[in-house]
Scaffold this motif. Structure first.
Motif, short mmCIF file in Angstrom:
data_model
loop_
_atom_site.label_atom_id
_atom_site.label_comp_id
_atom_site.label_asym_id
_atom_site.label_seq_id
_atom_site.Cartn_x
_atom_site.Cartn_y
_atom_site.Cartn_z
N ILE A 158 -42.19 8.50 25.72
CA ILE A 158 -43.55 8.12 25.38
C ILE A 158 -44.54 9.17 25.88
O ILE A 158 -45.56 9.45 25.23
CB ILE A 158 -43.91 6.71 25.95
CG1 ILE A 158 -45.17 6.15 25.26
CG2 ILE A 158 -44.11 6.76 27.45
CD1 ILE A 158 -44.95 5.68 23.87
N PHE A 159 -44.23 9.79 27.01
CA PHE A 159 -45.15 10.79 27.55
C PHE A 159 -45.11 12.06 26.71
O PHE A 159 -46.15 12.67 26.46
CB PHE A 159 -44.78 11.09 29.01
CG PHE A 159 -45.88 11.83 29.74
CD1 PHE A 159 -47.09 11.21 29.98
CD2 PHE A 159 -45.69 13.12 30.20
CE1 PHE A 159 -48.11 11.86 30.66
CE2 PHE A 159 -46.70 13.78 30.88
CZ PHE A 159 -47.91 13.16 31.11
N ILE A 160 -43.91 12.46 26.26
CA ILE A 160 -43.80 13.63 25.38
C ILE A 160 -44.59 13.37 24.09
O ILE A 160 -45.36 14.22 23.63
CB ILE A 160 -42.33 13.94 25.06
CG1 ILE A 160 -41.62 14.49 26.30
CG2 ILE A 160 -42.22 14.95 23.91
CD1 ILE A 160 -40.12 14.63 26.13
N ASN A 179 -43.97 21.51 32.56
CA ASN A 179 -44.88 21.44 33.70
C ASN A 179 -45.56 20.08 33.79
O ASN A 179 -45.70 19.51 34.88
CB ASN A 179 -45.95 22.54 33.60
CG ASN A 179 -45.48 23.87 34.13
OD1 ASN A 179 -44.65 23.92 35.05
ND2 ASN A 179 -45.98 24.95 33.56
N LEU A 180 -45.99 19.56 32.66
CA LEU A 180 -46.68 18.27 32.66
C LEU A 180 -45.73 17.11 32.93
O LEU A 180 -46.12 16.12 33.54
CB LEU A 180 -47.39 18.07 31.32
CG LEU A 180 -48.60 18.98 31.08
CD1 LEU A 180 -49.03 18.94 29.63
CD2 LEU A 180 -49.75 18.57 31.99
N LEU A 181 -44.49 17.23 32.49
CA LEU A 181 -43.52 16.16 32.69
C LEU A 181 -42.95 16.16 34.09
O LEU A 181 -42.81 15.13 34.73
CB LEU A 181 -42.38 16.28 31.68
CG LEU A 181 -42.66 15.73 30.28
CD1 LEU A 181 -41.61 16.25 29.30
CD2 LEU A 181 -42.65 14.22 30.29
N ASN A 198 -34.97 15.54 21.27
CA ASN A 198 -34.02 15.12 20.24
C ASN A 198 -33.82 13.61 20.23
O ASN A 198 -33.71 12.99 19.17
CB ASN A 198 -32.67 15.82 20.43
CG ASN A 198 -32.74 17.30 20.08
OD1 ASN A 198 -33.66 17.74 19.39
ND2 ASN A 198 -31.77 18.06 20.55
N ARG A 199 -33.78 13.03 21.43
CA ARG A 199 -33.64 11.57 21.52
C ARG A 199 -34.88 10.87 20.97
O ARG A 199 -34.79 9.85 20.29
CB ARG A 199 -33.41 11.19 22.99
CG ARG A 199 -32.95 9.74 23.20
CD ARG A 199 -32.68 9.51 24.67
NE ARG A 199 -33.86 9.71 25.47
CZ ARG A 199 -33.85 10.12 26.73
NH1 ARG A 199 -32.73 10.42 27.32
NH2 ARG A 199 -34.98 10.26 27.40
N LEU A 200 -36.06 11.43 21.24
CA LEU A 200 -37.30 10.88 20.71
C LEU A 200 -37.31 10.96 19.19
O LEU A 200 -37.67 9.98 18.51
CB LEU A 200 -38.49 11.66 21.29
CG LEU A 200 -39.87 11.36 20.69
CD1 LEU A 200 -40.24 9.90 20.86
CD2 LEU A 200 -40.93 12.27 21.32
N ARG A 201 -36.91 12.08 18.63
CA ARG A 201 -36.85 12.24 17.18
C ARG A 201 -35.92 11.20 16.54
O ARG A 201 -36.22 10.62 15.50
CB ARG A 201 -36.36 13.64 16.82
CG ARG A 201 -37.41 14.72 16.87
CD ARG A 201 -36.81 16.00 16.37
NE ARG A 201 -37.77 17.06 16.24
CZ ARG A 201 -37.58 18.29 16.69
NH1 ARG A 201 -36.46 18.59 17.33
NH2 ARG A 201 -38.50 19.21 16.53
#
Length: 229
Positions: A158-160, A179-181, A198-201
């Motif tokens: 969700i953050f990505i 860096n942000l994660l 890839n998992r998000l996609r």
């Protein structure tokens, strides 16, 4: 005070990690029955889970699956095994990070702090709802929904998506995302980000949004959205 459930059967390592984490003001719990880890999870309701891969009865992958059926709580894997498939498997199951034994305790603390800061602080500064390509992104519940259905995402996923959608139609570099994660790329394998994206996609494809994130080779990723004319 954040609660950490440490699923580790090595008594010596468990005590050492527990003592060090307590020094950092975390409340640390162990597992009494390795045949039913979910009893401890349900009772404690931890803010973060640390799981060893090699455990009695069932391995850490099994318990990660079980936790993910009920919760999106952050999960960090520990393992003395160094095969790349272990990290890929961990991330595919929804883990937030992977640490190989032996490790420096300072690295573990840095990862824990980054995850907790990201998961429990980021949504307080932005709206809980965003829209993208006809879908609603619920940052509070870690869900994306449209007319085709609804998917649940992990905290990393969700953050990505949030970062990419906030800069839609623009390239977000891999370095910026890492860096942000995770705050400090020195502790992160480049493959970790790839697996998470890839998992998000794959999940987005379930509701027809699988092509919404484009890879810009050698640069990063873009969340595309057609601009209304």
């Amino acid at each position: 005070m954040f609660k950490i459930l440490l699923i580790e059967d090595d008594a010596t390592l468990f005590k050492e990690m527990k003592d060090r984490l307590i020094d950092w003001d975390y409340k640390v719990y162990g597992v009494e029955n390795f045949q039913n880890v979910m009893e401890s999870f349900a009772r404690i309701q931890p803010d973060l889970v640390i799981i060893d891969i090699q455990l009695p009865k069932y391995d850490g992958f099994h318990w990660c699956r079980m936790v993910r059926e009920h919760s999106n709580v952050p999960i960090v894997f520990l393992s003395s095994r160094d095969h790349p498939t272990d990290m890929v498997m961990s991330m595919n199951l929804g883990a937030d990070d992977f640490i190989q034994k032996p490790f420096h305790f300072e690295v573990l603390i840095a990862k824990i702090q980054a995850i907790l800061r990201r998961v429990y602080n980021y949504s307080t500064t932005t709206s809980d709802l965003k829209t993208w390509m006809g879908a609603t992104i619920d940052l509070e519940r870690n869900r994306v929904s449209n007319e085709k259905g609804m998917i649940d995402l992990t905290k990393n996923e969700i953050f990505i998506l949030k970062l990419l959608v906030e800069r839609k139609n623009k390239i977000v570099s891999r370095e910026d995302l890492m860096n942000l994660l995770w705050d400090d790329q020195r502790f992160i394998s480049d493959n970790t980000l790839t697996v998470n994206v890839n998992r998000l996609r794959k999940k987005l494809a379930e509701i027809g949004l699988g092509n919404g994130i484009e890879t810009k080779v050698g640069q990063g990723y873009t969340a595309i959205e057609q601009v209304e004319k």
